[in-house]
Design a protein around this motif. Structure first.
Motif, PDB file in Angstrom:
ATOM      1  N   LYS A  92      63.450  38.573 -15.855  1.00 11.30           N
ATOM      2  CA  LYS A  92      62.942  39.947 -15.776  1.00 11.30           C
ATOM      3  C   LYS A  92      61.735  40.074 -14.843  1.00 11.30           C
ATOM      4  N   ALA A  93      61.198  38.957 -14.349  1.00  9.46           N
ATOM      5  CA  ALA A  93      59.979  38.989 -13.535  1.00  9.46           C
ATOM      6  C   ALA A  93      60.279  39.434 -12.104  1.00  9.46           C
ATOM      7  N   ILE A  94      59.395  40.299 -11.592  1.00 12.50           N
ATOM      8  CA  ILE A  94      59.483  40.769 -10.220  1.00 12.50           C
ATOM      9  C   ILE A  94      58.108  40.566  -9.595  1.00 12.50           C
ATOM     10  N   TYR A  95      58.066  39.808  -8.511  1.00 10.75           N
ATOM     11  CA  TYR A  95      56.814  39.572  -7.803  1.00 10.75           C
ATOM     12  C   TYR A  95      56.903  40.311  -6.471  1.00 10.75           C
ATOM     13  N   ILE A  96      55.862  41.050  -6.159  1.00 13.98           N
ATOM     14  CA  ILE A  96      55.888  41.866  -4.952  1.00 13.98           C
ATOM     15  C   ILE A  96      54.632  41.602  -4.129  1.00 13.98           C
ATOM     16  N   LEU A  97      54.811  41.561  -2.817  1.00  9.33           N
ATOM     17  CA  LEU A  97      53.679  41.421  -1.912  1.00  9.33           C
ATOM     18  C   LEU A  97      52.957  42.764  -1.845  1.00  9.33           C
ATOM     19  N   ALA A  98      51.650  42.761  -2.061  1.00  3.24           N
ATOM     20  CA  ALA A  98      50.853  43.986  -2.032  1.00  3.24           C
ATOM     21  C   ALA A  98      50.995  44.671  -0.676  1.00  3.24           C
ATOM     22  N   SER A  99      50.992  46.006  -0.716  1.00  2.22           N
ATOM     23  CA  SER A  99      51.170  46.772   0.513  1.00  2.22           C
ATOM     24  C   SER A  99      50.424  48.095   0.414  1.00  2.22           C
ATOM     25  N   ASP A 100      49.828  48.512   1.511  1.00  5.65           N
ATOM     26  CA  ASP A 100      49.177  49.822   1.557  1.00  5.65           C
ATOM     27  C   ASP A 100      50.214  50.948   1.585  1.00  5.65           C
ATOM     28  N   ASP A 101      51.481  50.591   1.812  1.00  9.62           N
ATOM     29  CA  ASP A 101      52.539  51.592   1.900  1.00  9.62           C
ATOM     30  C   ASP A 101      53.077  52.024   0.539  1.00  9.62           C
TER      31      ASP A 101
END
Length: 174
Positions: A92-101
């Motif tokens: 269930k884990a989702i890792y996302i790269l931070a983004s100003d968008d």
């Protein structure tokens, strides 16, 4: 001479007509695409809508963004790139790269972690020994990369080879 002018006129009309068809097809309606992340319980629906908006919806089945599902909304431009990592051991884990968008996040069911670039790279990638500034995905992670401007989605699983799930085109993949 008349034949040449006639032929050139037909070609010009054909070009104008084909360009107007593309513009109408690609600019007026949202475009959705669904795929499953292998080894996890997560399906992803991407939705590119007019007005430089792009949604990534996390659900088992193909659904559109709403208050009852997990999604992330982005404003897009020519250089927007979305990067996600999934761990088959934690389905269930989702890792996302931070983004100003990122303009909106609605997470109800899945666990989402937003990481800065240095932390994202060190957790999920190791430096390649053959090329400078090149990284190899660590085992057993799955990396999904989305380019909304031309609507291309790739997935890397355990190895440094991209497998295109959906390949966009010059018109933005509407």
């Amino acid at each position: 001479m008349k034949k040449i002018i006639y032929i050139l006129s037909l070609i010009a009309i054909g070009l104008i007509y084909s360009c107007s068809e593309k513009k109408q097809k690609y600019n007026n309606e949202p475009s959705n695409f669904f795929f499953k992340v292998p080894g996890t319980d997560i399906g992803i629906t991407t939705s590119k809508v007019p007005g430089a908006q792009f949604y990534v919806v996390f659900a088992k089945d193909s659904v559109l963004p709403s208050d009852t599902v997990d999604y992330i909304k982005y404003k897009t431009n020519q250089s927007t790139e979305l990067e996600f990592v999934f761990d088959p051991r934690n389905k269930k884990a989702i890792y996302i790269l931070a983004s100003d968008d990122i303009t909106e996040i609605n997470i109800l069911n899945d666990s989402l972690e937003i990481l800065r670039e240095a932390e994202f790279d060190s957790l999920f990638f190791e430096p390649a020994k053959t090329r400078y500034r090149s990284f190899i995905l660590k085992y057993p992670y799955i990396f999904v990369n989305i380019y909304p401007s031309h609507y291309t989605i790739s997935m890397t699983k355990y190895e440094p080879v991209n497998n295109y799930i959906k390949e966009g085109d010059i018109y933005g993949g509407w």
